[in-house]
Design a protein around this motif. Structure first.
Motif, mmCIF file in Angstrom:
data_model
loop_
_atom_site.group_PDB
_atom_site.id
_atom_site.type_symbol
_atom_site.label_atom_id
_atom_site.label_comp_id
_atom_site.label_asym_id
_atom_site.label_seq_id
_atom_site.Cartn_x
_atom_site.Cartn_y
_atom_site.Cartn_z
ATOM 1 N N ALA A 225 0.815 -1.215 0.000
ATOM 2 C CA ALA A 225 0.000 0.000 0.000
ATOM 3 C C ALA A 225 0.848 1.264 0.000
ATOM 4 O O ALA A 225 0.314 2.363 -0.185
ATOM 5 C CB ALA A 225 -0.922 0.005 1.216
ATOM 6 N N GLY A 226 2.152 1.130 0.235
ATOM 7 C CA GLY A 226 2.993 2.308 0.382
ATOM 8 C C GLY A 226 2.648 3.101 1.627
ATOM 9 O O GLY A 226 2.801 4.322 1.669
ATOM 10 N N ASN A 227 2.200 2.401 2.674
ATOM 11 C CA ASN A 227 1.676 3.041 3.880
ATOM 12 C C ASN A 227 2.689 2.878 5.014
ATOM 13 O O ASN A 227 2.673 1.892 5.754
ATOM 14 C CB ASN A 227 0.333 2.391 4.248
ATOM 15 N N ALA A 228 3.572 3.854 5.159
ATOM 16 C CA ALA A 228 4.627 3.764 6.174
ATOM 17 C C ALA A 228 4.082 3.745 7.602
ATOM 18 O O ALA A 228 4.573 2.973 8.434
ATOM 19 C CB ALA A 228 5.621 4.908 5.991
ATOM 20 N N PRO A 229 3.082 4.570 7.959
ATOM 21 C CA PRO A 229 2.565 4.493 9.334
ATOM 22 C C PRO A 229 1.997 3.120 9.685
ATOM 23 O O PRO A 229 2.234 2.609 10.782
ATOM 24 C CB PRO A 229 1.485 5.581 9.362
ATOM 25 N N ALA A 230 1.243 2.504 8.765
ATOM 26 C CA ALA A 230 0.716 1.166 9.039
ATOM 27 C C ALA A 230 1.847 0.158 9.180
ATOM 28 O O ALA A 230 1.776 -0.780 9.982
ATOM 29 C CB ALA A 230 -0.244 0.744 7.924
ATOM 30 N N HIS A 231 2.903 0.339 8.402
ATOM 31 C CA HIS A 231 4.079 -0.524 8.507
ATOM 32 C C HIS A 231 4.721 -0.368 9.884
ATOM 33 O O HIS A 231 5.138 -1.353 10.512
ATOM 34 C CB HIS A 231 5.077 -0.139 7.410
ATOM 35 N N ALA A 232 4.782 0.860 10.362
ATOM 36 C CA ALA A 232 5.369 1.120 11.677
ATOM 37 C C ALA A 232 4.557 0.453 12.781
ATOM 38 O O ALA A 232 5.118 -0.080 13.748
ATOM 39 C CB ALA A 232 5.457 2.624 11.922
ATOM 40 N N VAL A 233 3.232 0.460 12.657
ATOM 41 C CA VAL A 233 2.384 -0.174 13.669
ATOM 42 C C VAL A 233 2.637 -1.684 13.706
ATOM 43 O O VAL A 233 2.690 -2.292 14.782
ATOM 44 C CB VAL A 233 0.900 0.136 13.396
ATOM 45 N N ALA A 234 2.809 -2.303 12.540
ATOM 46 C CA ALA A 234 3.106 -3.739 12.510
ATOM 47 C C ALA A 234 4.472 -4.029 13.133
ATOM 48 O O ALA A 234 4.635 -5.012 13.865
ATOM 49 C CB ALA A 234 3.050 -4.251 11.073
#
Length: 448
Positions: A233-242
């Motif tokens: 998704a190119g979603n860095a914040p969601a990546h950080a949460v994982a």
């Protein structure tokens, strides 16, 4: 088992470093397997065969690496232990980096793996859907995204109030039976990006629920799936949460140095412009992980960063709904106080930890039953360690008020530990009354 060509000197050296006998290593591997749902019965003779050059079948090499890592306080790989063949050429991609996103929830669970914590940095992930991921079925649109986000909120609320075991299997089924087909379907780029981000949040939530249910292999697999989905998704914040979820799990399992590294990666991935609530969540976990890794000054810096981030949160600009899972929507002063308590406990400052847990309870919203119960259980343990038996019993009595409504392996373990602690203090009236309550299943709550 498959045979090696030479005696395993690497494993022998690691056992000598750890101070373990063959019997001790076998017991540790059996225990690690039990945490992932495997029933292993290794004994000293099995370890002797490994030392002679035999290689156990997967996932046992990863379990051996896990227990040796925990014992050594550093990362030990199955290759370093001489239990898998040496790698040649470039490192192969992880499973979660190469399977089609629509198949991320199809594979078996396996075992929790310390080696799997060596995740690549955010910048190393591809951001385009792979050509091998075919589009099938009817076209999906904004309605499917809205439905997934609504389900995410419902599952998050159920987890908070009733524990991870209450509905994690239902969420896992929802991901595999409903969300995965949507990920394989045709969609506009905007819809697909939103669906990938929401699926990443759901996978992270499922991982957190599995951690609470002590299904650690399942939890890790969902966190890794969330990394892939957020990368697509190119979603860095969601990546950080994982990444934060992986860090917290590693910390709870005793892999402090891995947790510290993962939590740092989460902060770095989110960047300086992260939403204040997200920044507080990430810095708070980094503080707790750094403290567990005996890095007290680093922990103090990130506690301060988390505090400042929460001070910037006005509550008027909530982060996007797909980033609220788990813990960023509900990240507040109670969670920060919890992290502060963990840092203090690692520094052996029990009075400060007790005060922080009391502050956490004061700030904790009423619906957050599971977090409140675990906080009370920990508060009771700290009071007991300080010789404050009656204070411990008051905290544990409140824990018992919440416990019956929870389906949580962590809460169940806290209940078992409570009874173990009470046995040594039955001469104290409050402890004796609480013991009676635990053995009879009485519903009346103890005084707060």
């Amino acid at each position: 088992m498959t045979s090696g060509h030479h005696p395993n000197g690497r494993l022998r050296d690691l056992m000598a470093e750890s101070g373990w006998t063959g019997e001790a290593l076998a017991r540790a591997v059996n225990t690690a397997g039990g945490r992932t749902g495997l029933r292993l019965r290794y004994r000293r003779d099995a370890v002797s065969r490994w030392l002679a050059g035999m290689r156990p079948r997967p996932p046992v090499p990863d379990l051996v690496a896990e227990v040796l890592s925990r014992r050594a306080g550093r990362r030990v790989t199955a290759q370093e232990a001489g239990l898998v063949a040496a790698e040649t050429g470039a490192r192969s991609p992880h499973w979660w980096q190469v399977v089609p996103v629509g198949a991320l929830f199809d594979a078996g669970v396996g075992a929790y793996s310390v080696a799997a914590l060596a995740v690549p940095p955010w910048t190393a992930h591809p951001v385009e859907p792979p050509a091998a991921d075919p589009r099938t079925g009817p076209r999906v649109g904004a309605g499917e995204v809205a439905a997934a986000r609504l389900m995410a909120r419902l599952f998050a609320d159920a987890d908070t109030a009733f524990g991870g075991g209450h509905s994690r299997h239902t969420l896992a089924s929802y991901l595999s039976a409903t969300v995965a087909p949507w990920l394989r379907a045709d969609a506009t780029p905007a819809v697909r990006q939103a669906l990938l981000s929401t699926a990443a949040g759901l996978a992270t939530l499922c991982g957190a629920m599995a951690v609470d249910d002590r299904a650690n292999a399942c939890a890790q697999r969902h966190y890794l799936a969330a990394l892939r989905l957020s990368a697509e998704a190119g979603n860095a914040p969601a990546h950080a949460v994982a990444l934060r979820g992986l860090a917290e799990q590693a910390r709870l399992l005793g892999h402090a140095h891995h947790a510290d590294r993962l939590a740092e990666a989460a902060v770095r991935t989110a960047g300086d412009d992260a939403h204040p609530r997200l920044a507080a969540s990430l810095h708070g976990e980094l503080a707790a992980s750094a403290a567990a890794a005996d890095r007290g000054q680093r922990a103090a810096r990130h506690l301060t960063a988390a505090h400042r981030a929460l001070e910037r949160d006005t509550g008027s600009d909530a982060p996007p709904s797909d980033l609220l899972l788990p813990g960023t929507r509900g990240h507040h002063w109670a969670v920060l106080a919890q992290h502060r308590a963990e840092v203090a406990a690692c520094a052996a400052d029990r009075p400060a930890a007790i005060n922080a847990l009391r502050a956490s309870l004061r700030h904790r919203p009423t619906p957050e039953r599971r977090a409140r119960a675990l906080t009370l259980a920990r508060l009771g343990e700290l009071h007991l360690a300080e010789g404050q038996v009656e204070d411990a019993c008051r905290a544990w009595g409140r824990f018992l008020d919440d416990h019956p409504a929870l389906t949580s392996a962590r809460a169940d373990a806290a209940s078992d530990a409570l009874r173990t602690h009470l046995r040594a203090h039955l001469s104290v009236p409050a402890a004796r009354a609480l013991w009676t309550r635990t053995t009879t299943g009485a519903a009346a709550g103890a005084g707060a």
